[in-house]
Structures are given as structure tokens and as C-alpha cells.
Design a protein around this motif. Structure first.
Motif, mmCIF file in Angstrom:
data_model
loop_
_atom_site.group_PDB
_atom_site.id
_atom_site.type_symbol
_atom_site.label_atom_id
_atom_site.label_comp_id
_atom_site.label_asym_id
_atom_site.label_seq_id
_atom_site.Cartn_x
_atom_site.Cartn_y
_atom_site.Cartn_z
ATOM 1 N N LEU A 4 -63.743 -44.586 56.260
ATOM 2 C CA LEU A 4 -64.547 -46.109 56.317
ATOM 3 C C LEU A 4 -63.712 -46.418 57.452
ATOM 4 O O LEU A 4 -64.762 -47.056 58.572
ATOM 5 C CB LEU A 4 -64.159 -46.802 54.912
ATOM 6 C CG LEU A 4 -64.960 -45.983 53.795
ATOM 7 C CD1 LEU A 4 -64.273 -46.351 52.648
ATOM 8 C CD2 LEU A 4 -66.859 -46.207 53.817
ATOM 9 N N ARG B 50 -65.792 -44.753 60.669
ATOM 10 C CA ARG B 50 -66.955 -45.161 60.709
ATOM 11 C C ARG B 50 -67.225 -46.187 61.218
ATOM 12 O O ARG B 50 -68.229 -46.531 62.013
ATOM 13 C CB ARG B 50 -67.916 -44.928 59.114
ATOM 14 C CG ARG B 50 -69.138 -45.207 59.171
ATOM 15 C CD ARG B 50 -69.574 -43.998 60.101
ATOM 16 N NE ARG B 50 -70.913 -44.300 60.055
ATOM 17 C CZ ARG B 50 -72.224 -43.155 59.206
ATOM 18 N NH1 ARG B 50 -71.568 -42.048 59.156
ATOM 19 N NH2 ARG B 50 -72.735 -43.198 58.950
ATOM 20 N N ILE B 51 -66.220 -47.654 61.077
ATOM 21 C CA ILE B 51 -66.969 -48.996 60.831
ATOM 22 C C ILE B 51 -66.344 -48.500 62.885
ATOM 23 O O ILE B 51 -67.278 -49.323 63.962
ATOM 24 C CB ILE B 51 -65.708 -50.032 60.627
ATOM 25 C CG1 ILE B 51 -66.211 -50.006 59.533
ATOM 26 C CG2 ILE B 51 -66.351 -51.152 61.182
ATOM 27 C CD1 ILE B 51 -65.183 -50.384 58.369
ATOM 28 N N HIS C 167 -71.939 -52.286 54.172
ATOM 29 C CA HIS C 167 -72.558 -51.295 54.180
ATOM 30 C C HIS C 167 -71.972 -50.073 55.109
ATOM 31 O O HIS C 167 -73.034 -48.603 54.975
ATOM 32 C CB HIS C 167 -73.983 -51.621 55.905
ATOM 33 C CG HIS C 167 -74.618 -52.531 55.631
ATOM 34 N ND1 HIS C 167 -75.900 -52.563 56.250
ATOM 35 C CD2 HIS C 167 -74.336 -54.285 55.385
ATOM 36 C CE1 HIS C 167 -76.763 -53.720 55.567
ATOM 37 N NE2 HIS C 167 -75.985 -54.662 54.767
ATOM 38 N N THR C 168 -70.929 -50.046 55.252
ATOM 39 C CA THR C 168 -70.708 -48.811 56.100
ATOM 40 C C THR C 168 -70.027 -47.800 54.855
ATOM 41 O O THR C 168 -70.575 -46.682 54.422
ATOM 42 C CB THR C 168 -69.474 -48.929 56.335
ATOM 43 O OG1 THR C 168 -69.510 -49.799 57.394
ATOM 44 C CG2 THR C 168 -68.740 -47.697 57.035
ATOM 45 N N ASP D 238 -69.299 -47.013 64.425
ATOM 46 C CA ASP D 238 -71.005 -47.611 64.852
ATOM 47 C C ASP D 238 -70.188 -49.305 64.947
ATOM 48 O O ASP D 238 -71.485 -49.126 65.794
ATOM 49 C CB ASP D 238 -71.088 -47.854 62.849
ATOM 50 C CG ASP D 238 -71.751 -46.199 62.692
ATOM 51 O OD1 ASP D 238 -71.590 -45.138 63.334
ATOM 52 O OD2 ASP D 238 -71.908 -46.081 61.168
#
Length: 141
Positions: free
Chosen positions: A13, A16-17, A61-62, A20
Motif C-alpha cells: 500500500l 502504491r501510494i 482509495h489505494t 500513484d
């Protein structure tokens, strides 16, 4: 908060943050921690329509992208799915402004004895995500 999710998921996570949202890469761990605090507050306060700040919503959202894990976390902490939806239909959440809901969320997190990273909840440039208005679905669905 770290104990709420497995280390591998935490690492996925935060990576990914960072990928993105490179503008928030240096805060990825803090964003995730406040996302988990937000979900715990939603779990403890069903029906209040609590709302994340804009930056905490990035974490929500992630996490939702990992649907199986998200569903399991929701079931474990709330006994139900914590649905995410825009507040287009304000009749369902009352007449509270997004800033008021964010303030209520911060208070709910504090009431649960969880730490609040104030910088992520009330940034100096804006007080809420008024343009998006995502909230925990107050219908409890």
C-alpha cells in the motif's frame, strides 16, 4: 495501526501510494496510518457519515484497490463493509458540510484513543475535500 494489516500489505500500500501519488511519497506511511484510523472510526460510528480529508482519501482509495484485503479488514474491524461513495446525494448524510464531517471524523478518531496526524487532516491550503466529498456510506450497507 501497523498491527491492523499484515506487513506485506502495508508495504504494498505504501509503495502504491508513492507510485500513484509521488507528491505524497514522503508521507505514504502516515497516510496509510490515518486511513486505518479513519476506518476504525467509521467502524465505531456507523451511520455518522464520517469523511476523510483529501489526503487521507488517497489512502482509502489505494486500500480499496486491494478489494479482498479491504473487505477482510472491514469485516474484521466493523463486522460489515465500510462503503465508499461520493456524497452527491446530501439527503443521505444530512446537511453537514464536508469540513464539518472531517472535523467530526477527527473527533471520532480521538475519542477512539487513536493518534491524529493533524497535518493530514487540516492542511493549510484547504480544510476538506469539498470538491469530491467522499464519505463512509451512512446507510450501513
Amino acid at each position: 495501526m501497523r498491527a491492523l494489516i499484515p506487513e506485506k500489505l502495508h508495504d504494498q500500500l505504501t509503495a502504491r501510494i508513492q507510485l500513484d501519488h509521488p507528491e505524497h511519497a514522503h508521507q505514504a506511511d502516515r497516510i496509510l496510518a490515518q486511513t486505518l484510523a479513519f476506518l476504525l472510526a467509521c467502524a465505531a460510528n456507523p451511520g455518522l457519515g464520517l469523511a476523510p480529508s483529501k489526503i487521507v482519501d488517497v489512502g482509502w482509495h489505494t486500500l480499496i484497490l486491494y478489494t479482498r484485503e479491504y473487505a477482510e479488514i472491514c469485516q474484521r474491524i466493523a463486522g460489515r463493509m465500510i462503503h465508499h461513495r461520493p456524497d452527491d446525494d446530501t439527503a443521505d448524510i444530512g446537511s453537514c458540510s464536508p469540513a464539518t464531517r472531517v472535523g467530526a471524523t477527527v473527533e471520532a478518531i480521538r475519542a477512539a484513543g487513536l493518534p491524529v496526524d493533524v497535518e493530514l487532516w487540516i492542511p493549510t491550503s484547504e480544510c476538506s475535500q469539498c470538491y469530491a466529498g467522499c464519505v463512509d456510506d451512512p446507510s450501513g450497507g
